[in-house]
Structure formats: C-alpha cells, structure tokens
Motif scaffolding. Sequence first.
Motif, PDB file in Angstrom:
ATOM      1  N   ALA A 212      34.282  53.763  27.996  1.00 26.22           N
ATOM      2  CA  ALA A 212      34.045  52.409  27.899  1.00 26.22           C
ATOM      3  C   ALA A 212      34.167  51.391  28.956  1.00 26.22           C
ATOM      4  CB  ALA A 212      35.125  51.758  26.782  1.00 26.22           C
ATOM      5  N   LEU A 213      33.011  50.784  29.097  1.00 23.74           N
ATOM      6  CA  LEU A 213      32.749  49.661  29.993  1.00 23.74           C
ATOM      7  C   LEU A 213      33.940  48.678  30.076  1.00 23.74           C
ATOM      8  CD1 LEU A 213      28.962  49.884  29.512  1.00 23.74           C
ATOM      9  CD2 LEU A 213      29.954  50.541  31.787  1.00 23.74           C
ATOM     10  N   VAL A 214      34.688  48.484  31.192  1.00 30.74           N
ATOM     11  CA  VAL A 214      35.801  47.326  31.074  1.00 30.74           C
ATOM     12  C   VAL A 214      35.787  47.270  32.564  1.00 30.74           C
ATOM     13  CG1 VAL A 214      37.447  49.187  31.365  1.00 30.74           C
ATOM     14  CG2 VAL A 214      38.177  47.206  30.609  1.00 30.74           C
ATOM     15  N   THR A 215      36.006  45.869  32.567  1.00 34.62           N
ATOM     16  CA  THR A 215      36.420  45.286  34.200  1.00 34.62           C
ATOM     17  C   THR A 215      37.768  45.435  34.613  1.00 34.62           C
ATOM     18  OG1 THR A 215      36.828  42.935  33.408  1.00 34.62           O
ATOM     19  CG2 THR A 215      34.649  43.773  34.064  1.00 34.62           C
TER      20      THR A 215
ATOM     21  N   GLY B 164      35.175  48.942  41.334  1.00 36.57           N
ATOM     22  CA  GLY B 164      36.062  48.410  41.912  1.00 36.57           C
ATOM     23  C   GLY B 164      35.846  48.676  43.507  1.00 36.57           C
ATOM     24  N   LYS B 165      36.458  47.882  44.473  1.00 33.24           N
ATOM     25  CA  LYS B 165      36.333  48.255  45.862  1.00 33.24           C
ATOM     26  C   LYS B 165      37.578  49.019  46.363  1.00 33.24           C
ATOM     27  CE  LYS B 165      36.860  45.216  49.257  1.00 33.24           C
ATOM     28  NZ  LYS B 165      36.964  44.000  50.276  1.00 33.24           N
ATOM     29  N   LEU B 166      37.303  50.021  47.246  1.00 27.33           N
ATOM     30  CA  LEU B 166      38.324  50.686  47.467  1.00 27.33           C
ATOM     31  C   LEU B 166      38.894  50.462  48.822  1.00 27.33           C
ATOM     32  CD1 LEU B 166      39.786  54.050  47.083  1.00 27.33           C
ATOM     33  CD2 LEU B 166      38.062  54.523  48.851  1.00 27.33           C
ATOM     34  N   VAL B 167      40.303  50.270  48.287  1.00 29.12           N
ATOM     35  CA  VAL B 167      41.150  49.425  49.458  1.00 29.12           C
ATOM     36  C   VAL B 167      42.278  50.511  49.833  1.00 29.12           C
ATOM     37  CG1 VAL B 167      40.963  47.143  48.698  1.00 29.12           C
ATOM     38  CG2 VAL B 167      42.610  48.604  47.803  1.00 29.12           C
ATOM     39  N   ASP B 168      42.455  51.617  49.542  1.00 30.29           N
ATOM     40  CA  ASP B 168      43.689  52.507  49.929  1.00 30.29           C
ATOM     41  C   ASP B 168      43.163  53.890  49.260  1.00 30.29           C
ATOM     42  OD1 ASP B 168      46.837  53.410  49.371  1.00 30.29           O
ATOM     43  OD2 ASP B 168      45.795  53.349  51.329  1.00 30.29           O
TER      44      ASP B 168
END
Lengths: 122, 157
Positions: free
Chosen positions: A8-11, A32-36
């Motif tokens: 399911a598409l979810v933010t 999302g952006k990979l931060v770790d």
Amino acid sequence: MDAIASGALVTLTELNQSSPYFKQGASLRVTGKLVDYNLVTAMAVIVDGAASIQVDTSLLTIHFRVGSLYQFIGELNIEPNGEGTLRARVGRIVDGLDMNLYQQSLQLLREHLPELTREGSS
Amino acid sequence: MDVTRRSHAKLLALDLLSLSTSRGCFYRGEMLVSRVETVGVVVSRSVKPGKLLFVVDDGTGCIPCVIWLNHETSPYYAKHSLPSVRVKAQLSRDFASLAQLGVVARVRGEVKGYKGSNEITVSDVVLETDPNAQLLHWVECVQLARNCYNKLSKNGV
C-alpha cells in the motif's frame, strides 16, 4: 504462485501509530532518504520530512548509500515498544524521484480508486 | 470501432484485476479490453518449465504475468518457420532476463484468465530506470480512465 499482497502506498508522515496503515503485517510501500545504515544488522533508517522508519534490509542485495532516496516494499513489524519496522522484500534507489510530484500523484490516485469501485469494472 | 482491441489499455492493477469476462473476452464496463500495459515493481519471480511467472506491483494491486519460453517445443509453433520461432524464443528469453526482482518494468501483453484470476501473457518488457515513470503511469491511467475508458465503457466499444 501464492498470492502476494500489494504494498500500500503510504508516506512516512502518514505512518504513525494512529494510522490505519499501522498494523502488524501490513504490506506497505514507503519512500524516504537513507540517513543511516548498519552493515552488521542490515537495518536502515529512512526519513521523509520529520518522519522516519527503520527498515530491515536483510533480504535485499542492493547497494546502500547514505543520502540517497530509497523505496521499499515490505511488511510492517510492530515492536513491543510500539515502533514499526518494515521488513523489506524489495527495494530500489529512486534518486531523481520528484517527491512533490510523488505526493500529488498519490493524492490523485487515492481520489481515483473509489471512482473505480463506483464505476464498476463489470 | 476497434480501437480498444488493437491498443494496449493502460490500466491500474485494481482495474485490470477487476475486468469481467464474457465468452472468453475481457471487459471494463462495456469496453472490450484485449491488450494491456502496466508499470510496477517486480515483486515475485518464479521459473517454471517452459515459462517465467512474475508479479508486478503497481501500488494498487499485484498483477500476475507469464512469459512463455517454450516456443521451440510447443506444438503451436510447429507450423511456423524455424528462424521466426527462434527469433521469438530469443526475444522472450531477453524479456524474461529483464524481469528481475526489485526492478520497475513496463509490461505489455494480452490479458488472460487463469484459475479465476486475470493475468498478463507478456509480449514485451521494458525496464523503467526513471523513478518518475511510475508516477507518470498512475497519472496516465487516471486520465485515460476518466477521459476515455469510462466514456467507452458507457457507450460500448
């Protein structure tokens, strides 16, 4: 082939504990952006605005680069402390994805899907 | 009017999986649907004797797809010329190698029924490397549904 649940598409900003998507075993597609990224545990953390989620990437063989945008499809596992971890079954780098356009397209899709049910494909 | 029979209808998975059947044909409302196009992530892949089965998730549903790889042994192709069968077989193998787990693919083919579910018998696969391709497909599906398919569905084509 056994039936596979669609992610399911979810933010990430929508994926809080009160969200209808926040259920044990729910199949989700998150971006999302990979931060770790922890090589030992294969746990990644991606963020979208102020929201973040941990992603178990142990099943994946893709390359991870902090700072890049990623999209994962997998199942949500809710930890005893109430935090959600997505166990990803597929993932891809999506650098270049227009996140504003993504959210607008998502909104358009959500408006359209009930129309499909009303129109009836049969 | 034969437009829907010869073109690939761009459908969301939810729409494609809901197509009704009558006398071996598929319909979206009153609109005949023969060929379809989808864009999504390959989330499952299984090699079977003579075919590749894979599943494309476009965010609204999962579409089963099949690429037949048995051209050189199938009795259906026995009456075709060997060079053309070999070309077809190689093309199918190439498409099958593109449909790897985790990639975003544009898949086109004929919609078929199998064990009560709709699936795509694949005629071609193209890898989509632009991450915005999926968004474009969603928008195109919505626009086509609202401005074209819904009208054709009502008028009967």
